[in-house]
Design a protein around this motif. Sequence first.
Motif: not given
Length: 63
Positions: A23-27, A40-47, A5-11, A29-32
């Motif tokens: 300095e934060l770990e980014w990934g 679900e938090f996906v540990k794949e760094r956004p640009t 449904v959505s996919k947003e950069p999130w810490w 936040l995916v909403t299904y």
Amino acid sequence: MRQIVSKEPWWAAPPKPGQDESELEWGWLVTYNEGEPRFEFVKERPTDNEIRNRKSCRITLQE
């Protein structure tokens, strides 16, 4: 059927006072949509550009 449904950069964790966003770990936040929304938090760094232009997960400065 599971659909995004959505996919947003999130810490991964909120910043500590005075901590810079770089300095934060980014990934992501995916909403299904599976009947009820599921997250679900996906540990794949956004640009860096995707992080700068995100709509949510902002730090609010208090004066």
